[in-house]
Design a protein around this motif. Structure first.
Motif, PDB file in Angstrom:
ATOM      1  N   ALA A  30      13.454 -28.189   8.088  1.00 33.24           N
ATOM      2  CA  ALA A  30      12.587 -27.271   8.829  1.00 33.24           C
ATOM      3  C   ALA A  30      12.558 -27.576  10.320  1.00 33.24           C
ATOM      4  O   ALA A  30      12.548 -26.651  11.135  1.00 33.24           O
ATOM      5  CB  ALA A  30      11.180 -27.311   8.249  1.00 33.24           C
ATOM      6  N   ASP A  34      13.596 -24.076  10.834  1.00 31.98           N
ATOM      7  CA  ASP A  34      12.445 -23.199  10.602  1.00 31.98           C
ATOM      8  C   ASP A  34      11.172 -23.982  10.924  1.00 31.98           C
ATOM      9  O   ASP A  34      10.399 -24.319  10.032  1.00 31.98           O
ATOM     10  CB  ASP A  34      12.451 -22.718   9.144  1.00 31.98           C
ATOM     11  CG  ASP A  34      11.433 -21.618   8.872  1.00 31.98           C
ATOM     12  OD1 ASP A  34      10.657 -21.261   9.779  1.00 31.98           O
ATOM     13  OD2 ASP A  34      11.403 -21.129   7.727  1.00 31.98           O
ATOM     14  N   HIS A  39       6.059 -26.099   7.086  1.00 28.08           N
ATOM     15  CA  HIS A  39       7.266 -26.797   6.651  1.00 28.08           C
ATOM     16  C   HIS A  39       7.429 -28.168   7.307  1.00 28.08           C
ATOM     17  O   HIS A  39       8.201 -28.992   6.809  1.00 28.08           O
ATOM     18  CB  HIS A  39       8.513 -25.973   6.981  1.00 28.08           C
ATOM     19  CG  HIS A  39       8.503 -24.579   6.453  1.00 28.08           C
ATOM     20  ND1 HIS A  39       8.174 -24.255   5.156  1.00 28.08           N
ATOM     21  CD2 HIS A  39       8.795 -23.399   7.066  1.00 28.08           C
ATOM     22  CE1 HIS A  39       8.263 -22.947   4.998  1.00 28.08           C
ATOM     23  NE2 HIS A  39       8.631 -22.399   6.137  1.00 28.08           N
ATOM     24  N   SER A  56      11.266 -24.314   3.440  1.00 28.14           N
ATOM     25  CA  SER A  56      11.620 -23.021   4.011  1.00 28.14           C
ATOM     26  C   SER A  56      12.458 -22.260   2.981  1.00 28.14           C
ATOM     27  O   SER A  56      13.327 -22.837   2.325  1.00 28.14           O
ATOM     28  CB  SER A  56      12.433 -23.238   5.285  1.00 28.14           C
ATOM     29  OG  SER A  56      13.069 -22.046   5.682  1.00 28.14           O
TER      30      SER A  56
END
Length: 148
Positions: A30, A34, A39, A56
């Motif tokens: 993550a 992301d 996360h 994620s």
């Protein structure tokens, strides 16, 4: 083993090995791809909807591809991805969850403008240790047809 379009049959399935994701695995992915607190930050995630960090969905999608390739579904056949349909994240993936990928050939058709290729449509299901689907999608891949 090299496989050609004609070697794939509807209903054919592949199942991957299992992989367990740790909290470190989830956070590392993550942070790079992301970086949302759900996360990446255990404290903020603990106060949120799921009570812990969760993976994620993109991590699960990428993992499903890796596991499929490792399972040898296409063998040594070069496959070109053409797209993904119906991508759904069904359940959160938490630290300690063990995942497995199953792919099933759902449809095959000769490429309409490039007859030297075929299109393989596969249904992909990622399940957790309880057999629950955490992600589903349909992939479209282009593979070479047998030379004539």
């Amino acid at each position: 083993m090299r496989r050609y379009f004609e070697d794939f049959s509807i209903g054919e399935t592949w199942t991957s090995k299992t992989v367990t994701l740790s909290e470190d695995d989830i956070i590392r992915y993550a942070r790079e791809n992301d970086p949302q607190p759900i996360h990446t930050d255990p404290e903020k995630a603990a106060a949120g909807r799921f009570g812990t960090v969760i993976a994620s969905g993109w991590q699960i999608a990428a993992l499903s591809m890796r596991l499929f390739v490792e399972a040898g579904g296409y063998g040594e056949t070069p496959m070109v991805g053409l797209g993904i349909d119906e991508l759904r994240w069904r359940r959160p993936v938490r630290p300690g969850d063990t995942l497995q990928v199953t792919r099933e050939v759902a449809a095959t058709e000769r490429h309409k403008t490039k007859p030297e290729y075929g299109i393989i449509r596969t249904k992909v299901t990622v399940t957790n240790q309880d057999g629950e689907a955490v992600m589903t999608l349909v992939t479209l891949g282009q593979v070479p047809a047998r030379p004539t």
